[in-house]
Write an enzyme that holds these catalytic residues in place. Sequence first.
Site, PDB file in Angstrom:
ATOM      1  N   TYR A  52      58.727 111.597   5.543  1.00  0.00           N
ATOM      2  CA  TYR A  52      59.235 112.093   4.260  1.00  0.00           C
ATOM      3  C   TYR A  52      58.082 112.387   3.312  1.00  0.00           C
ATOM      4  O   TYR A  52      57.270 111.506   2.990  1.00  0.00           O
ATOM      5  CB  TYR A  52      60.198 111.092   3.629  1.00  0.00           C
ATOM      6  CG  TYR A  52      61.497 110.920   4.392  1.00  0.00           C
ATOM      7  CD1 TYR A  52      61.856 111.777   5.434  1.00  0.00           C
ATOM      8  CD2 TYR A  52      62.388 109.902   4.066  1.00  0.00           C
ATOM      9  CE1 TYR A  52      63.041 111.632   6.125  1.00  0.00           C
ATOM     10  CE2 TYR A  52      63.587 109.740   4.758  1.00  0.00           C
ATOM     11  CZ  TYR A  52      63.906 110.603   5.784  1.00  0.00           C
ATOM     12  OH  TYR A  52      65.075 110.441   6.471  1.00  0.00           O
ATOM     13  N   THR A  53      58.054 113.612   2.842  1.00  0.00           N
ATOM     14  CA  THR A  53      56.981 114.141   1.996  1.00  0.00           C
ATOM     15  C   THR A  53      55.599 113.709   2.510  1.00  0.00           C
ATOM     16  O   THR A  53      54.732 113.280   1.752  1.00  0.00           O
ATOM     17  CB  THR A  53      57.163 113.764   0.507  1.00  0.00           C
ATOM     18  OG1 THR A  53      57.408 112.352   0.379  1.00  0.00           O
ATOM     19  CG2 THR A  53      58.308 114.525  -0.107  1.00  0.00           C
TER      20      THR A  53
END
Length: 361
Positions: free
Chosen positions: A60-61
């Site tokens: 995630y990111t």
Amino acid sequence: MNLDHYVTLGRSGLRVSPLCLGAMTFGEDHGFGSSVKESEAILDRFIERGGNFIDTANAYTRGHSEKIIGDHLGRHPSKRDRAVIATKFTANLYLGDPNGGGAGRKAIFAQCEQSLRRLQTDYIDLYWMHVWDKHTPIEETVRALDDLVAAGKVRYVGVSDTPAWKVAQAHSLAGFRGWAQFIALQIEHSLLERTVEGELIPMARELGLGVTPWSPLKSGVLTGKYTRENAGKHKADRGPFVLSALTDKAYAVVDKLVEIAGALDTTPARVALAWVVARPGVTSTIIGARTLAQLDDNLASLEVELAPDQVAALDAVSAPTLDFPAGFLRMAGAFTNGGTTINGESAPAWPMAPKNDGERY
């Protein structure tokens, strides 16, 4: 229901809130999402309201999501120990490194250490296999996870986005060997994704896995923002994910959500979330929020109580086409139940059955 009405996750003693805060949009590294400051405010609001279950992943990111959580919670023991932090492995963050991701022993141990550093914690409460790695024997994966549990670096293990037959194989193998078994299953589930009701959810209920649905609002499609009237006029942050889901069926579901929301004086998003929260087998539903306003609106879904006729209407408009044999077995209830009611389920008599008891050959 309130956010602090905790439930045990699957066949375990881990207590989690009925809604789980998804942190996929923590950080603006993909061109959309929440700033660090906004992400921290969302974390604080969720915890203040009684939420304790936070879900992220190494991917995630690009790891920034884990770092935001680590900077805000992980480095403070009093905050970290009250939170149930879940993260995932499998995604490869290192271009060109064949062992940078996947579910092999080398990759799992490396990914776990990297997540621990970003989260600034000594342990992960729930470590998910993000997706099935078909190139790695499942025996190797579940043994490596058991070793992480034995080492105290992971408390519980779960599985996400994996075929039912492979989950059952891994879970049974771990049970036979005395290794740590999965306690939870993370899958996409919403009014627009119900095919999981054919194999995955029945499997989870049979094996004692808590179900934590992701994308219960189908990337925002079920918020009521996208309607037939404004089709093509909204620019979606997640572009293809939203546009590909805007079908005639989706609009029909949204129409019904708007109708029920009006009757209950609430929002379509809250109705859609309330439907998922109440589904059989669901333990804690993962909600995402890029702003405090979105978080508050999602949390208010716990106050929505759908009447049986409203649930039936949503079930009907969103009815899925299930793969064989799930669809066939639903129909086959008449074949086995013979016009009786068993465990609360009734089925009509099988058309080819004799009219009465008659002679039994």
